[in-house]
Structure formats: structure tokens, C-alpha cells
Motif scaffolding. Sequence first.
Motif, PDB file in Angstrom:
ATOM      1  N   SER A 126       0.820  -1.210   0.000  1.00 30.72           N
ATOM      2  CA  SER A 126       0.000   0.000   0.000  1.00 30.72           C
ATOM      3  C   SER A 126       0.859   1.268   0.000  1.00 30.72           C
ATOM      4  O   SER A 126       0.428   2.314  -0.466  1.00 30.72           O
ATOM      5  N   HIS A 127       2.081   1.165   0.545  1.00 30.12           N
ATOM      6  CA  HIS A 127       2.876   2.383   0.712  1.00 30.12           C
ATOM      7  C   HIS A 127       4.293   2.274   0.160  1.00 30.12           C
ATOM      8  O   HIS A 127       5.181   3.014   0.573  1.00 30.12           O
ATOM      9  N   ASP A 128       4.496   1.351  -0.751  1.00 31.08           N
ATOM     10  CA  ASP A 128       5.781   1.262  -1.435  1.00 31.08           C
ATOM     11  C   ASP A 128       5.496   0.787  -2.850  1.00 31.08           C
ATOM     12  O   ASP A 128       4.910  -0.283  -3.043  1.00 31.08           O
ATOM     13  N   GLN A 129       5.876   1.594  -3.812  1.00 28.88           N
ATOM     14  CA  GLN A 129       5.503   1.315  -5.194  1.00 28.88           C
ATOM     15  C   GLN A 129       6.081  -0.016  -5.685  1.00 28.88           C
ATOM     16  O   GLN A 129       5.425  -0.754  -6.401  1.00 28.88           O
ATOM     17  N   ARG A 130       7.295  -0.309  -5.269  1.00 28.97           N
ATOM     18  CA  ARG A 130       7.918  -1.553  -5.719  1.00 28.97           C
ATOM     19  C   ARG A 130       7.153  -2.754  -5.148  1.00 28.97           C
ATOM     20  O   ARG A 130       6.871  -3.718  -5.857  1.00 28.97           O
ATOM     21  N   ASP A 131       6.818  -2.657  -3.860  1.00 29.47           N
ATOM     22  CA  ASP A 131       6.028  -3.722  -3.235  1.00 29.47           C
ATOM     23  C   ASP A 131       4.653  -3.818  -3.895  1.00 29.47           C
ATOM     24  O   ASP A 131       4.106  -4.911  -4.075  1.00 29.47           O
ATOM     25  N   PHE A 132       4.113  -2.667  -4.265  1.00 26.95           N
ATOM     26  CA  PHE A 132       2.795  -2.608  -4.900  1.00 26.95           C
ATOM     27  C   PHE A 132       2.796  -3.394  -6.209  1.00 26.95           C
ATOM     28  O   PHE A 132       1.943  -4.233  -6.460  1.00 26.95           O
ATOM     29  N   GLU A 133       3.815  -3.102  -7.026  1.00 30.73           N
ATOM     30  CA  GLU A 133       3.918  -3.798  -8.316  1.00 30.73           C
ATOM     31  C   GLU A 133       4.106  -5.294  -8.115  1.00 30.73           C
ATOM     32  O   GLU A 133       3.539  -6.112  -8.842  1.00 30.73           O
ATOM     33  N   TYR A 134       4.889  -5.618  -7.133  1.00 30.62           N
ATOM     34  CA  TYR A 134       5.154  -7.024  -6.839  1.00 30.62           C
ATOM     35  C   TYR A 134       3.863  -7.723  -6.413  1.00 30.62           C
ATOM     36  O   TYR A 134       3.552  -8.829  -6.872  1.00 30.62           O
ATOM     37  N   ALA A 135       3.088  -7.042  -5.584  1.00 32.54           N
ATOM     38  CA  ALA A 135       1.833  -7.609  -5.094  1.00 32.54           C
ATOM     39  C   ALA A 135       0.842  -7.819  -6.243  1.00 32.54           C
ATOM     40  O   ALA A 135       0.165  -8.833  -6.327  1.00 32.54           O
ATOM     41  N   LYS A 136       0.773  -6.841  -7.142  1.00 33.80           N
ATOM     42  CA  LYS A 136      -0.113  -6.954  -8.299  1.00 33.80           C
ATOM     43  C   LYS A 136       0.305  -8.150  -9.167  1.00 33.80           C
ATOM     44  O   LYS A 136      -0.513  -8.960  -9.582  1.00 33.80           O
TER      45      LYS A 136
ATOM     46  N   HIS B 200       1.863 -10.807  -8.353  1.00 36.16           N
ATOM     47  CA  HIS B 200       1.688 -12.112  -7.715  1.00 36.16           C
ATOM     48  C   HIS B 200       0.360 -12.235  -6.972  1.00 36.16           C
ATOM     49  O   HIS B 200       0.210 -13.129  -6.137  1.00 36.16           O
ATOM     50  N   ASN B 201      -0.573 -11.294  -7.269  1.00 34.48           N
ATOM     51  CA  ASN B 201      -1.912 -11.354  -6.677  1.00 34.48           C
ATOM     52  C   ASN B 201      -1.919 -11.435  -5.161  1.00 34.48           C
ATOM     53  O   ASN B 201      -2.509 -12.331  -4.574  1.00 34.48           O
ATOM     54  N   LEU B 202      -1.241 -10.483  -4.541  1.00 31.79           N
ATOM     55  CA  LEU B 202      -1.152 -10.508  -3.089  1.00 31.79           C
ATOM     56  C   LEU B 202      -2.027  -9.418  -2.488  1.00 31.79           C
ATOM     57  O   LEU B 202      -2.376  -8.442  -3.147  1.00 31.79           O
ATOM     58  N   GLU B 203      -2.331  -9.614  -1.231  1.00 34.92           N
ATOM     59  CA  GLU B 203      -3.207  -8.707  -0.505  1.00 34.92           C
ATOM     60  C   GLU B 203      -2.534  -7.334  -0.312  1.00 34.92           C
ATOM     61  O   GLU B 203      -1.307  -7.242  -0.198  1.00 34.92           O
ATOM     62  N   ILE B 204      -3.366  -6.291  -0.283  1.00 33.32           N
ATOM     63  CA  ILE B 204      -2.856  -4.941  -0.053  1.00 33.32           C
ATOM     64  C   ILE B 204      -3.651  -4.318   1.089  1.00 33.32           C
ATOM     65  O   ILE B 204      -4.874  -4.233   1.013  1.00 33.32           O
ATOM     66  N   ILE B 205      -2.967  -3.954   2.167  1.00 30.28           N
ATOM     67  CA  ILE B 205      -3.652  -3.346   3.304  1.00 30.28           C
ATOM     68  C   ILE B 205      -3.143  -1.930   3.490  1.00 30.28           C
ATOM     69  O   ILE B 205      -1.940  -1.705   3.697  1.00 30.28           O
ATOM     70  N   GLN B 206      -4.066  -0.979   3.413  1.00 32.03           N
ATOM     71  CA  GLN B 206      -3.680   0.421   3.598  1.00 32.03           C
ATOM     72  C   GLN B 206      -3.617   0.728   5.093  1.00 32.03           C
ATOM     73  O   GLN B 206      -4.527   0.377   5.836  1.00 32.03           O
ATOM     74  N   VAL B 207      -2.547   1.376   5.548  1.00 28.35           N
ATOM     75  CA  VAL B 207      -2.453   1.702   6.975  1.00 28.35           C
ATOM     76  C   VAL B 207      -2.362   3.196   7.240  1.00 28.35           C
ATOM     77  O   VAL B 207      -2.324   3.633   8.381  1.00 28.35           O
ATOM     78  N   ILE B 208      -2.318   3.965   6.167  1.00 29.04           N
ATOM     79  CA  ILE B 208      -2.301   5.423   6.335  1.00 29.04           C
ATOM     80  C   ILE B 208      -3.423   5.985   5.496  1.00 29.04           C
ATOM     81  O   ILE B 208      -3.543   5.671   4.301  1.00 29.04           O
TER      82      ILE B 208
ATOM     83  N   CYS C 129      -4.434   8.259   3.445  1.00 25.67           N
ATOM     84  CA  CYS C 129      -3.878   9.357   2.661  1.00 25.67           C
ATOM     85  C   CYS C 129      -4.414   9.390   1.245  1.00 25.67           C
ATOM     86  O   CYS C 129      -3.883  10.094   0.403  1.00 25.67           O
ATOM     87  N   GLY C 130      -5.447   8.640   0.961  1.00 24.66           N
ATOM     88  CA  GLY C 130      -6.030   8.681  -0.378  1.00 24.66           C
ATOM     89  C   GLY C 130      -6.127   7.313  -1.018  1.00 24.66           C
ATOM     90  O   GLY C 130      -5.881   6.289  -0.373  1.00 24.66           O
ATOM     91  N   ASP C 131      -6.457   7.342  -2.302  1.00 23.25           N
ATOM     92  CA  ASP C 131      -6.761   6.117  -3.034  1.00 23.25           C
ATOM     93  C   ASP C 131      -5.484   5.390  -3.465  1.00 23.25           C
ATOM     94  O   ASP C 131      -4.608   5.973  -4.105  1.00 23.25           O
ATOM     95  N   ILE C 132      -5.396   4.125  -3.101  1.00 22.32           N
ATOM     96  CA  ILE C 132      -4.209   3.358  -3.465  1.00 22.32           C
ATOM     97  C   ILE C 132      -4.517   2.233  -4.435  1.00 22.32           C
ATOM     98  O   ILE C 132      -3.733   1.304  -4.595  1.00 22.32           O
TER      99      ILE C 132
ATOM    100  N   GLU D 187      -4.566   2.383  -7.683  1.00 19.68           N
ATOM    101  CA  GLU D 187      -3.747   2.432  -8.903  1.00 19.68           C
ATOM    102  C   GLU D 187      -2.257   2.323  -8.606  1.00 19.68           C
ATOM    103  O   GLU D 187      -1.495   1.759  -9.368  1.00 19.68           O
ATOM    104  N   HIS D 188      -1.850   2.949  -7.517  1.00 17.02           N
ATOM    105  CA  HIS D 188      -0.428   2.893  -7.152  1.00 17.02           C
ATOM    106  C   HIS D 188      -0.303   3.153  -5.655  1.00 17.02           C
ATOM    107  O   HIS D 188      -1.216   3.676  -5.027  1.00 17.02           O
ATOM    108  N   ALA D 189       0.867   2.808  -5.138  1.00 17.06           N
ATOM    109  CA  ALA D 189       1.101   3.011  -3.710  1.00 17.06           C
ATOM    110  C   ALA D 189       1.278   4.500  -3.424  1.00 17.06           C
ATOM    111  O   ALA D 189       1.662   5.265  -4.297  1.00 17.06           O
ATOM    112  N   ILE D 190       0.983   4.901  -2.194  1.00 20.25           N
ATOM    113  CA  ILE D 190       1.307   6.265  -1.786  1.00 20.25           C
ATOM    114  C   ILE D 190       2.497   6.163  -0.851  1.00 20.25           C
ATOM    115  O   ILE D 190       2.422   5.570   0.219  1.00 20.25           O
TER     116      ILE D 190
END
Length: 803
Positions: free
Chosen positions: A340-350, A352-360, A362-365, A367-370
Motif C-alpha cells: 500500500s505504501h511502497d511502489q515496488r512492493d505494490f507492483e510485486y503484489a499486483k 503475484h496477486n497478493l493482498e494490499i492493506i492500507q495503513v495510512i 492518505c487517499g486512493d491506493i 492504482e499505485h502506492a502512496i
Amino acid sequence: MENINEIEKKWQNYWDSNKTFKCENGGDKQPYYILVEFPYPSGSGLHVGHVRSYTAQDAIARMMRMQGYNVLYPMGWDAFGAPAEQYAIKNHIHPKDAVKENIRTFKGQMKSLGFSFDWDREFSTTDPDYYKWTQWQFLQFYKHGMAYKDTIPVNWCPTCKSVLSNEDAAGGVCERCGSQVEQKEKSQWMLRMSDYSEDLLKGLDDTNFADRVKLGQINWIGKSTGVEVDVDIVGGGKFSIFTTCPETIYGITFFVIAPDGKLIKELMDRVENKDEVNAYIKETSLKSSMDRTELNKGKTGVEVKGIKAINPVNGREVPIFLGDFVLGDYGTGAVMAVPSHDQRDFEYAKEHNLEIIQVIDCGDISEHAIEKQDYMGHGYKMINSEEFDGMTVDEAREKIADMLEEKKLGKRVNNYKMRDWIFSRQRFWGEPIPMINCPDCGWVPMNEEDLPLVLPDVAEYEPTEDGESPLANITDWVNCKCPKCGHDAKRETDTMPNWAGSSWYFLRFMDPHNDHEFASMDAMKYWNRVDWYNGGMEHTARHLLYARFWVQFLYNIGLVPNKEMIWTRVSHGMVLGSDNQKMSKSKGNVINPDDIVKEFGADTLRVYEMFMGDYQMDAPWSTDSLRGCKRFLDKVERLINKVNDKAGFTEDLESIQNKTIMKIEYDMTHMGYNTVISALMILANTYDELESITKDDYHLLLTLLNPIAPHITEELNERLGYKPICEGEWPKYDEEKTIETTKEIAVQVNGKVRATIKISIDDEEDTIKEKAMECENVIKHIEGKEIVKVIVIKGKIVNIVVK
RNA sequence: GCCUGAGUGGCGGAAUUGGUAGACGCACAGGACUUAAAAUCCUGCGAGAAUCAACCCUCGUGCCGGUUCAAGUCCGGCCUUAGGCACCA
């Protein structure tokens, strides 16, 4: 001037035979140490780029000598390295002979340019008398636990049977034969440079390096502050991760570990998909020699099946992946992933179809991590983070780190990008590493009194079949006795890197002939440090860092007087071809200084290179502009015809003379060499407008020009009947005479210049205002308008604001 | 992607703390000297409008905005370009 080359030679011989520029350690004068990077004496000779920086430092050296300083301006040769070895292999001659020849050429070229080096201090890093001490210092590193052997992968060309540097293996192919480069494990000597990360960072405060140089150092050291957190593995075992964003720890949805790290090897027994994992490890090792940007379009990786990790703060079980973006030798070789908060991790998660949990919040995540730079400092609130929910990010960041430390789950740590220094090279033409491998005692240092360990004289320099240094083939040399037990043993056949000899050469210049220590403490205390070091931008990161590390180590063991031995460091811009491209044979835009010296004279080249542009920036070559500098020197020469019999200085010239001296002193010490020349041109033009000038007027111009154009000025000065400029004193300016008593200043109406007025320096504000208001054109512009205010900046400007 | 410079006439570049933008040099053009050439000297040279001419006027330091009496210079946001680092957690 007729016979310019002969006149230049005459003065070069004068300086040589009188040892004009030889300096002694000691005396009443204040010492000042000016250094330029000593060159690698390549076969292609001196480059016009060398001329630029050597002339600049030479000008300062010459000026400061006249100002009464004891100036050390030395020159030597950094002559170990691959090009000489390649040349030797090809032509079957000893590299030392090739180097000797190249040094002869370089030195001849330098002399033809009139540089005021103290040649009595000359040495080459390849002299046994010098590298004896490089080896001795290596032994000190070893004896203080700072040198160790480690097995690390090297670039290996299977066709050339040779270890390649990263540069020679660029793009994953061997530069010489085009074969696919492989990785090969090799045992190498390492220096514990990473132990000095913090000291090298802090030490910058005790230097006067240019900001861009300091920044280069800081970036290379690459400090980052964060938290190291322990992570338990389900079913036993644990590892740790390093993060600079502890505030996102509740957002972990997976971990990624390095395929080249130790952790995966430890876990391998429990891995369910061993084949897949091993295949990925293999794939990564092949890739590591390649240009990764080319290959890294997607985020590759495989899940390590059968093993789950536990998020230490909330007990969630999450998967572990192997990913090649995680490096085995940085941090802990494992990272937490918060898509949710690191673009590289975000791309990796997408991917490999991994879960994304927003913890801040700060807006819509979707499309991309904030990321950090976007969520810090905006007062955003925490979510999905248990007791930290509702806190601001900045607050939670500290509180979470506190909590991790309190619960002993982690600790705050610093990480550095800078690694230990790989100190082995599988080359012939370098300083042999003075270590002996004994079957009984292991690695044993040579006895210091047996140094230098000299390179053998042999005819062949090809590397061995298995990539060992060519020295390994020379059995007479390799076989020796163990200094400890006396049994048969073998020498280390790797040599030191090129950076070794250049890491301490500036210390040797302080005491170059010392045969019982690398330099005496007295000599080093006398010079104290390098006052002003100039070199290329390309060396401001690595060479300077290695040199500083070397010095700090020597300081810590009590062998040098200061922790930092270099005070000011600046870097010069390149001399480009007239096409604005880097000079290269293939582009056909190379200018050979010898040709220029022959046709126009050394002084013209020196003046031109100082005049060509901002010293710290690249500048293209222009032969037309060079001709302009020749014309300037011709004009200076013609001025001798205007010299009259009068004594002292021409009164009308005093103001400009004093101002010029002041400007030149300022500009020289601030690297404004181009404006030094322009000031001299203005002075010469002013002289030229007069019917006649006095001897002293002329002598002054020659003296001021002398540091940059030393030959022609000495010659003209001799015709004047004065003693040599290089043996005289630098003129002093009278501050009072630099202040103009009357001045022309601008009068603005609403910020636009409408007139100029002449004012006297002691005019009062009201007088100036009055004068301004009287100007015809000013009246025209303020007529019928309301004067809001009148700003008078004394000696600068008047601005009348009207409505 | 990140970091660091740089962007001013036809060209290289000046403008030191915000205070007459274009110093100095090159190139170019016109003129003088010369039988001629070279060298040298003189004049002009950011763009534009206007004028017999001079003065004078408008615009102008990569782009957009801001602060200021005043911005090449300071602030915010971009663009271009060179170099360095590059999956650094």
C-alpha cells in the motif's frame, strides 16, 4: 614573439638549473600544499584536459610563492593498472618498460608547458621504493584486523579465462571477446571500509570540500536510519528485516528475501517447492552480471512454499517470497513488503496477486502506492494499525519504533550502502599483496623488513587457465618459506587495485625520499595537510573516499597527524572537442597539446585554457578563441614600445592597477581564472590607450600575468632590465586606491533605467536625490505623476517610484 | 526512478551580498594603413518599432506564476540537457 619555442625553452632551462620551484620542509615561510591528481601515464600522452587543471594550480602556486609562501606543488605517476598490462601482453615487453617510456613523454610535455612542479619529489606508484610502503601499510591493515579474506563472486569470461572488472563486463558480455560473462566465486582480500562509514561521513565536517564533492561522498556512503525487526517463522526459526518506514509495519502482507542470501539456504530443508526455488536462485546468479535495467521490466520472484512468517506486531501469518530486487549483502537480506505504501512492493503484489492493506489514510491506493515522501508531514492519520489508529503518521513512526524496542522485537539502527573494499585483483601489474599462505599456519604476513616484495621480471603476463593472477605461473616467485614456521609455503598471487597507490601518495610527497618510514611525522606535521586538491569530477566519489579511509585508518593507529589530510577539494570541468563531444580518437576531435605548443607557444595554450570558460564546467575547444589569446599576448609584447623613462607608476593608472591586483587575487583563489584574464586584458587595453607608460606600469602587468603566462612575461621583464619575476614579490594593492571617488550610477523610474548620474562617494542622500531629479529624461517620466517614494542605495542606484 | 549541476547574443562566457544584463574574447560587417596580403588600428554588432540623425521607446537571461521599489540572482511549479547512482528496503 619570434622564436617563441626557443624563448620558452630558455626559461624552462633557467627554472630547471636554478631549481626555482624546489621547496624544503621547514623554514620561516608559511607552508602551502597545492596538489593536482597525478596522472596515469597512458600511451596517448598528455591531454589538453590535464593542461587545464595543471595550469590552474600552477598559477596559484606561482602567485603564492611570490606572496611569500613555501609552496609544495608536486607531480608523480599513478602507473599501475590494466592498460599497461594489456600493452605488455600484446607486445611482450615488461610493463615497467612501457611505463618508463610513457613517463618520459608525459614529463617532457609537462616541462614544455612550464609547470612549476618540484621535480625533486617525483615518484611513481610503480617504484619499489614507493610500493614498499603501500605493501607495508597493507600489513598494518592486516595486523589491525582490517584486512580479511572472503569469498565473493567475480565477473568471469570463460573464453579469455580472465576476471573482468565491472566496466569490462558491462551488459553481461566480455568487452574484449563478446562472450557471455559468468559469475565465479573467488576468495579475495577485503578491507573493512564499512566500519568507517560513520567516521567518513562525520569527517566531512573537518574538510572544506566543495558542496558537490561532499554530496558525492555522502551519497556513496548512503546512510539510512531505520529499524531492524525480528520476524518469527511459523514452526520455528526467525530472521530480521530492516525498514526505514516502521510506521507501515501493520501493512505487511508478505516478506521478500534475497535469492543470494544465507537465509534461503538455511530454510531450504523445509521448502516444499525446492526445484522452483533453486531454479530461481540459479537464474538470479546469472542475471547479476547483466545490466539489470534491461532485464528488469517486471518484478520476478517465487513464493517459498511451506514456510510462513509472522508479522511481529499483530501475529498475522503471511507468505515469504524470493525476489531478486532484495540484495543479499545490504541490510539483512530480507525486507517486509507493504504494497500500500511502497511502489515496488505494490507492483510485486499486483504481479503475484497478493493482498494490499492500507495503513495510512492518505487517499486512493488502487492504482499505485502512496509512498513516504507523499504521506509524511501532511498530518495524515493511521488506520488498520490497532492502538496506533488515529495518530498522525509522524507520531506513529516514533511510537511504533518505541514499542518495537520496548517489546524487544526490534531496534533502531543505521544502514550504509558503502561496502567493504574488495582489495584483490587477478592482475600482474599491481602491488603484490605481501601475504604468504602456509599449509600449517594459514595466512601469514610477510616480515616488514623483507619488503618490498618486488614484481618479478618475466616475459609473459597472460593470466592462468583458472583466472589466477599471472604471478601464479611464476613458481620461483610463488614458492617461499613461511615466515612463522619456515616450512614450504606459497605467496598470494593477487595484486592490489589501482586505487591503493593513489590512496596515500599525497603523504609521500611530503617526504618522498624517506627510506625508513612512508613519511616522517615531522614532515607531515610541517605540511599539516593538502591545502588545495584539484581533480576530475569522476574521482570525487571513489578515489577520495578510499584516500580518506586510508588516512583515517593511519590516523587511528597513530601514523598521520590529522584524521583528514585534505582540506579543500575542487573539481574541474572537461575540455571537450570543438563539436561539444568528449574528445576521442574515434570522433577525430582530439587536440594534441604538443601541436598547440609548437604553433602558438605554451603561454598561449595556458592563457586560452584559463580563459575558455568557467573552470568548474566543461568547455568546448575553439582554435579561433585560442588565436584571440595569442593576439592578447602579442599586444602585451607590443606595449614594451610604449615604455618611457619616467620613474614610478603613472598617476592616472593607479586606480585601475590597484583594482586589478585586488581582483586577480580574489578571482585566483576562487577559481575565476577566466575573469583573471579578462581583468588583465582590460588593464592591457587601458595601457594601450595611453601615449606611454612607465617601466613600473609595465612590470606590474607582466608580474600579474606571470602566473598564467610565465615564459613570455619573464622574457619581456628581462628586456626591461628587471630581475626574474619568479624571484620577485607579488605586488600589494592599496585598498584606498581601489575605491573610486566618483561613480556613475543609474536612475530608475518605476524600476526602469531612465538616466545615469555622476556622484561623488561622499555625496549625501539628498544631493544624490537632487541630481537624479534634475535629469531631463527623468523629469519626462515623472512629470504629472505622484512620487510615492524615492529609494537611494548609496553608490549603487536611485529608484523613483511614481503613480 | 533518485541525486547533482547547467540553461543568458551567431559562439565561449561576465554580472562577488537582489541594484545600469551582455564585461572580456571569438565570429561577422564596414572603414583606415598597404602596390597587395598578413599584422595592426578605428567603428558597429540581443530583438523590435521609429527617425535625416541623435536622443528616445518596447521587449529580452529555458517556460508559467509569486515576493520586492528593484529578480539572470530569492520562492513555488514545470520543461530541456549533461553527469553520477541505480530494485539500497
